[in-house]
Motif scaffolding. Structure first.
Motif, PDB file in Angstrom:
ATOM      1  N   SER A 122      41.518  21.503  -3.325  1.00 25.28           N
ATOM      2  CA  SER A 122      42.528  21.867  -2.637  1.00 25.28           C
ATOM      3  C   SER A 122      43.008  20.915  -1.623  1.00 25.28           C
ATOM      4  N   PRO A 123      42.258  20.613  -0.733  1.00 29.61           N
ATOM      5  CA  PRO A 123      42.467  19.550   0.347  1.00 29.61           C
ATOM      6  C   PRO A 123      42.983  18.191  -0.368  1.00 29.61           C
ATOM      7  N   VAL A 124      42.195  17.722  -1.283  1.00 27.52           N
ATOM      8  CA  VAL A 124      42.495  16.341  -2.019  1.00 27.52           C
ATOM      9  C   VAL A 124      43.819  16.673  -2.904  1.00 27.52           C
ATOM     10  N   ALA A 125      44.058  17.925  -3.497  1.00 24.95           N
ATOM     11  CA  ALA A 125      45.023  18.089  -4.264  1.00 24.95           C
ATOM     12  C   ALA A 125      46.408  17.911  -3.276  1.00 24.95           C
ATOM     13  N   ALA A 126      46.387  18.550  -2.303  1.00 23.28           N
ATOM     14  CA  ALA A 126      47.308  18.537  -1.106  1.00 23.28           C
ATOM     15  C   ALA A 126      47.743  16.968  -0.881  1.00 23.28           C
ATOM     16  N   VAL A 127      46.817  15.981  -0.621  1.00 20.51           N
ATOM     17  CA  VAL A 127      46.741  14.528  -0.467  1.00 20.51           C
ATOM     18  C   VAL A 127      47.508  14.082  -1.353  1.00 20.51           C
ATOM     19  N   GLN A 128      46.873  14.242  -2.786  1.00 22.90           N
ATOM     20  CA  GLN A 128      47.382  13.500  -3.918  1.00 22.90           C
ATOM     21  C   GLN A 128      48.787  13.991  -3.988  1.00 22.90           C
ATOM     22  N   THR A 129      49.159  15.288  -4.046  1.00 20.92           N
ATOM     23  CA  THR A 129      50.633  15.534  -4.477  1.00 20.92           C
ATOM     24  C   THR A 129      51.443  14.836  -3.243  1.00 20.92           C
ATOM     25  N   GLY A 130      51.097  14.862  -2.265  1.00 18.59           N
ATOM     26  CA  GLY A 130      51.899  14.285  -0.868  1.00 18.59           C
ATOM     27  C   GLY A 130      52.176  12.700  -0.958  1.00 18.59           C
ATOM     28  N   LEU A 131      50.974  12.246  -1.527  1.00 16.34           N
ATOM     29  CA  LEU A 131      50.922  10.771  -2.062  1.00 16.34           C
ATOM     30  C   LEU A 131      51.793  10.520  -2.933  1.00 16.34           C
ATOM     31  N   THR A 132      51.964  11.396  -4.081  1.00 16.47           N
ATOM     32  CA  THR A 132      52.665  11.164  -5.407  1.00 16.47           C
ATOM     33  C   THR A 132      54.128  11.105  -5.084  1.00 16.47           C
ATOM     34  N   ASN A 133      54.486  12.139  -4.208  1.00 20.16           N
ATOM     35  CA  ASN A 133      55.829  12.489  -3.744  1.00 20.16           C
ATOM     36  C   ASN A 133      56.316  11.317  -2.791  1.00 20.16           C
ATOM     37  N   TRP A 134      55.596  10.784  -2.238  1.00 23.94           N
ATOM     38  CA  TRP A 134      56.180   9.660  -1.162  1.00 23.94           C
ATOM     39  C   TRP A 134      56.308   8.575  -2.095  1.00 23.94           C
ATOM     40  N   LEU A 135      55.534   8.286  -2.841  1.00 27.32           N
ATOM     41  CA  LEU A 135      55.550   7.194  -3.694  1.00 27.32           C
ATOM     42  C   LEU A 135      56.896   7.186  -4.678  1.00 27.32           C
ATOM     43  N   THR A 136      57.019   8.250  -5.285  1.00 24.03           N
ATOM     44  CA  THR A 136      57.995   8.682  -6.394  1.00 24.03           C
ATOM     45  C   THR A 136      59.311   8.696  -5.677  1.00 24.03           C
ATOM     46  N   GLY A 137      59.273   9.110  -4.310  1.00 20.12           N
ATOM     47  CA  GLY A 137      60.577   9.206  -3.311  1.00 20.12           C
ATOM     48  C   GLY A 137      61.117   7.894  -3.016  1.00 20.12           C
ATOM     49  N   MET A 138      60.304   6.867  -3.099  1.00 23.63           N
ATOM     50  CA  MET A 138      60.691   5.440  -2.506  1.00 23.63           C
ATOM     51  C   MET A 138      61.530   4.879  -3.176  1.00 23.63           C
ATOM     52  N   THR A 139      62.616   4.531  -2.154  1.00 19.12           N
ATOM     53  CA  THR A 139      63.736   3.594  -2.975  1.00 19.12           C
ATOM     54  C   THR A 139      63.876   2.464  -1.725  1.00 19.12           C
ATOM     55  N   GLY A 140      64.833   1.667  -2.389  1.00 17.22           N
ATOM     56  CA  GLY A 140      65.393   0.583  -1.414  1.00 17.22           C
ATOM     57  C   GLY A 140      64.276  -0.255  -0.964  1.00 17.22           C
ATOM     58  N   ALA A 141      64.447  -0.578   0.312  1.00 14.72           N
ATOM     59  CA  ALA A 141      63.336  -1.267   0.948  1.00 14.72           C
ATOM     60  C   ALA A 141      61.774  -0.898   0.834  1.00 14.72           C
ATOM     61  N   GLY A 142      61.587   0.368   0.781  1.00 11.37           N
ATOM     62  CA  GLY A 142      60.346   0.908   0.509  1.00 11.37           C
ATOM     63  C   GLY A 142      59.525   0.677  -0.801  1.00 11.37           C
ATOM     64  N   ALA A 143      60.578   0.906  -1.878  1.00 13.84           N
ATOM     65  CA  ALA A 143      60.159   0.432  -3.275  1.00 13.84           C
ATOM     66  C   ALA A 143      59.745  -0.955  -3.388  1.00 13.84           C
ATOM     67  N   VAL A 144      60.517  -2.000  -2.604  1.00 14.68           N
ATOM     68  CA  VAL A 144      60.320  -3.248  -2.925  1.00 14.68           C
ATOM     69  C   VAL A 144      59.164  -3.480  -1.930  1.00 14.68           C
ATOM     70  N   GLY A 145      58.871  -2.875  -0.846  1.00 10.32           N
ATOM     71  CA  GLY A 145      57.809  -3.017  -0.161  1.00 10.32           C
ATOM     72  C   GLY A 145      56.526  -2.886  -0.882  1.00 10.32           C
ATOM     73  N   LEU A 146      56.594  -1.795  -1.490  1.00  7.26           N
ATOM     74  CA  LEU A 146      55.271  -1.412  -2.537  1.00  7.26           C
ATOM     75  C   LEU A 146      55.224  -2.192  -3.677  1.00  7.26           C
ATOM     76  N   GLY A 147      56.254  -2.708  -4.133  1.00  2.44           N
ATOM     77  CA  GLY A 147      56.045  -3.807  -5.116  1.00  2.44           C
ATOM     78  C   GLY A 147      55.461  -5.195  -4.820  1.00  2.44           C
ATOM     79  N   LEU A 148      55.677  -5.610  -3.646  1.00  3.76           N
ATOM     80  CA  LEU A 148      55.240  -6.883  -2.985  1.00  3.76           C
ATOM     81  C   LEU A 148      53.715  -6.623  -2.709  1.00  3.76           C
ATOM     82  N   LEU A 149      53.337  -5.680  -2.178  1.00  2.39           N
ATOM     83  CA  LEU A 149      52.110  -5.165  -2.026  1.00  2.39           C
ATOM     84  C   LEU A 149      51.105  -5.026  -3.410  1.00  2.39           C
ATOM     85  N   LEU A 150      51.760  -4.481  -4.452  1.00  2.00           N
ATOM     86  CA  LEU A 150      51.023  -4.435  -5.733  1.00  2.00           C
ATOM     87  C   LEU A 150      50.867  -5.620  -6.320  1.00  2.00           C
TER      88      LEU A 150
END
Length: 490
Positions: A289-317
Motif C-alpha cells: 500500500s505505501p509503495v502503491a501510493a508513491v507509485q500512483t503519485g509519481l505516475t500522476n505527477w509525470l502524466t500531468g507534466m506540461t510545458g516546461a515540466g515536460a521539457v525538463g523531464l525530456g532533457l533529463l531522460l
C-alpha cells in the motif's frame, strides 16, 4: 598463456559482444590465447570443460550474473564490468596473467550469483541489472505486439478487448477467443497476447533480481512478490523491493543448517514455502500500500507534466540515455519509460527516450563524416556502423568513441541527446513501441517532428564533439580504439 573469459551485459546485445572482441584483441596483442563465452541475448555457446581446465586464469566481464559460474571453481579469477573490458581490455588481460603467474587464491564459488567481495553499490547494481536483463525481452515482445494491435486495429482496440467507452461507444470486453475475434479481430488477438506479456514485466523483474541474489531458490518468492506488487498497485517500485526482499530471504534460508533428513526437501519444499510466505505477508501488509501510493503519485505527477515540466523531464531522460550508453543510468531511464507503456497507451516518455537514445551513434557517425582527419581509422569504421546502430536505437554504437576520448565525447553526446529528449517532449510526440528506432516510425505519434528532433540532436552532438576535439588536439590521430562489434540482435 591460455585464458578464458565470460562476457555478459543486461540486454545481452552490444556490450556483451564488444567486450568479447576487445578482450580477444588485447590478448592477441599481448601474445596470449583467449577463448570467450558470450552469454548474450542469443544464448550462449559454452566453453568446453577441456578449455576451462587448460586455462591458467578466468576473466568475468559482466554486469549481470555469470551463468554456471561453478564451472570455473579453482581458477584464479579477475572480475570487472563490461564497460571496463571495452575501455581497458589490456589491463584486464594483464591482471589475469599476473594472478596466474602468482598462483593467486581463486575466488570462492558463492551461493549468491554476484561476487560478495564487491562493494554494496556494485552488488546492488548487478542484482537490479540481472532483473532488467531478463525483463527486456518481455518488453520487446509485449510492447511491439500492443503497438501493432493499435496500428492495425485503431486506438479503440484496447476498449474492445478490456471493455470501456471509446468515441462514444461502450464495449463490454471479451473473455474467450471466439468473442475476441468477433469483436476486435486479429488486432484484438495481438493486443491480448501483448497485454499478457506486458503483465509479466514486474514479476519477471522481481523474480530475476531475487535470482541474481540467491540463484534458483530466489525465483519463486521473487515472482510471487512481483505478482503481489502488481496486484497491490505497487508497480515497478514494488517489484524492485519485492525482488530484493525475496532474494535476501531465500539467500538467508540457504545458509541455514538442518539435519541431514531435512536437507533433501530444503530446496523443493522448505525454502519455497517459507520464503514465499514471508515475502507475501510483507508485501501485502507492509510494502504494498505505501509503495502503491508513491507509485500512483509519481505516475500522476509525470502524466500531468506540461510545458516546461515536460521539457525538463525530456532533457533529463535524454541526458541519462547518453551518459553511459546502455549502462545502468541508461537502463534506469529506459525502464522508467517502459513503465509508462504498461497501460497500453501511447507514451511521451517512451518517444523521448527512444529518440534520445538514437542520437549518440548518429551524432558521432556524422562527426566522422564531416571531419574524418580528427578520428582514427578504427573510429571512422565505427562511424560507418554508427548510422545503422543509431537508426536501430542501439546506443552502444557510441562506446568505441567514448572509450577512446570520454572527456570530450560523453558531454557532447549528452548535449545532443538532452536536446532531442526535450524537443520530443515539447512537441508532444508519443510512442507505442518500446524499441526499434526508425524501423517502428509508423508506431510513433508526430513522426516527422520526432525525426526533426533526432536530426537537431545529432547535429548538436556532432558539432560539440568536433569542437571539443579541435581544442588541443592534432589531426590524424594514430591511437587505436576498440572497434564496434555487430550485435547479435537489434
Amino acid at each position: 598463456m591460455k585464458l578464458v573469459a565470460v562476457t555478459s551485459c543486461p540486454t545481452g546485445i552490444a556490450h556483451t559482444y564488444m567486450a568479447a572482441e576487445a578482450l580477444e584483441q588485447a590478448a592477441e596483442a599481448a601474445g596470449h590465447e583467449l577463448l570467450v563465452e558470450t552469454q548474450g541475448s542469443a544464448g550462449m555457446d559454452p566453453l568446453s570443460p577441456q578449455d576451462i581446465a587448460a586455462a591458467r586464469a578466468v576473466i568475468f566481464a559482466a554486469d549481470v550474473e555469470v551463468r554456471d559460474r561453478d564451472r570455473f571453481a579453482g581458477k584464479p579469477l579477475v572480475q570487472a564490468g563490461v564497460k571496463q573490458a571495452i575501455n581497458n581490455p589490456a589491463e584486464l588481460i594483464a591482471q589475469a596473467v599476473d594472478r596466474a603467474d602468482t598462483d593467486a587464491a581463486p575466488a570462492p564459488v558463492l551461493v549468491s550469483k554476484v561476487d560478495e567481495s564487491a562493494g554494496v553499490g556494485t552488488r546492488l547494481r548487478q542484482w537490479l541489472m540481472t532483473g532488467v536483463s531478463y525483463m527486456i525481452p518481455f518488453v520487446a515482445a509485449g510492447g511491439l505486439l500492443i503497438a501493432l494491435a493499435f496500428l492495425f486495429g485503431g486506438a479503440e482496440v484496447a476498449s474492445k478487448v478490456n471493455g470501456g467507452t471509446f468515441g462514444g461507444v461502450t464495449y463490454a470486453g471479451v473473455t474467450d477467443l471466439s468473442q475476441l475475434l468477433a469483436t476486435a479481430g486479429v488486432p484484438g488477438v495481438l493486443f491480448k497476447i501483448g497485454a499478457v506479456a506486458f503483465s509479466m514485466l514486474v514479476p519477471i523483474l522481481a523474480g530475476f533480481i531475487a535470482f541474481g541474489i540467491a540463484d534458483r531458490p530466489g525465483l519463486v518468492p521473487g515472482v510471487v512478490g512481483g505478482l503481489l506488487a502488481t496486484a497491490t498497485g505497487a508497480g515497478f517500485l514494488g517489484g524492485l523491493l519485492a525482488g530484493l526482499l525475496a532474494g535476501g530471504v531465500a539467500y538467508a534460508l540457504t545458509r541455514v543448517s538442518l539435519p541431514r533428513a531435512l536437507q533433501a526437501v530444503m530446496p523443493v519444499v522448505i525454502i519455497p514455502l517459507v520464503s514465499t510466505a514471508v515475502v507475501g505477508v510483507i508485501m501485502l501488509l507492509v510494502i504494498g500500500s505505501p509503495v502503491a501510493a508513491v507509485q500512483t503519485g509519481l505516475t500522476n505527477w509525470l502524466t500531468g507534466m506540461t510545458g516546461a515540466g515536460a521539457v525538463g523531464l525530456g532533457l533529463l531522460l535524454g541526458a541519462m540515455m547518453a551518459f553511459d550508453m546502455g549502462g545502468p543510468v541508461n537502463k534506469v531511464a529506459y525502464t522508467f519509460a517502459v513503465g509508462t507503456l504498461a497501460s497500453g497507451t501511447p507514451s511521451a516518455a517512451m518517444a523521448a527516450v527512444m529518440a534520445a537514445g538514437m542520437v549518440p551513434p548518429l551524432g558521432l557517425a556524422l562527426a566522422t563524416a564531416l571531419r574524418r582527419r580528427l578520428f582514427t581509422d578504427a573510429e571512422r569504421k565505427a562511424g560507418e556502423a554508427g548510422w545503422l546502430l543509431g537508426a536501430s536505437f542501439i546506443t552502444e554504437g557510441a562506446i568505441p568513441f567514448a572509450a577512446a576520448d570520454p572527456l570530450r565525447v560523453i558531454p557532447s553526446i549528452m548535449l545532443g541527446s538532452a536536446a532531442t529528449g526535450g524537443l520530443t517532449m515539447a512537441v508532444g510526440a508519443t510512442s507505442l513501441a518500446p524499441h526499434g528506432g526508425i524501423w517502428v516510425v509508423g508506431l510513433i505519434g508526430k513522426p516527422l517532428l520526432v525525426l526533426l528532433a533526432i536530426a537537431v540532436g545529432m547535429v548538436i552532438a556532432a558539432v560539440s564533439v568536433l569542437a571539443a576535439k579541435s581544442i588541443g588536439r592534432t589531426e590524424n590521430p594514430t591511437d587505436p580504439v576498440p572497434t564496434t562489434a555487430t550485435p547479435a540482435a537489434a
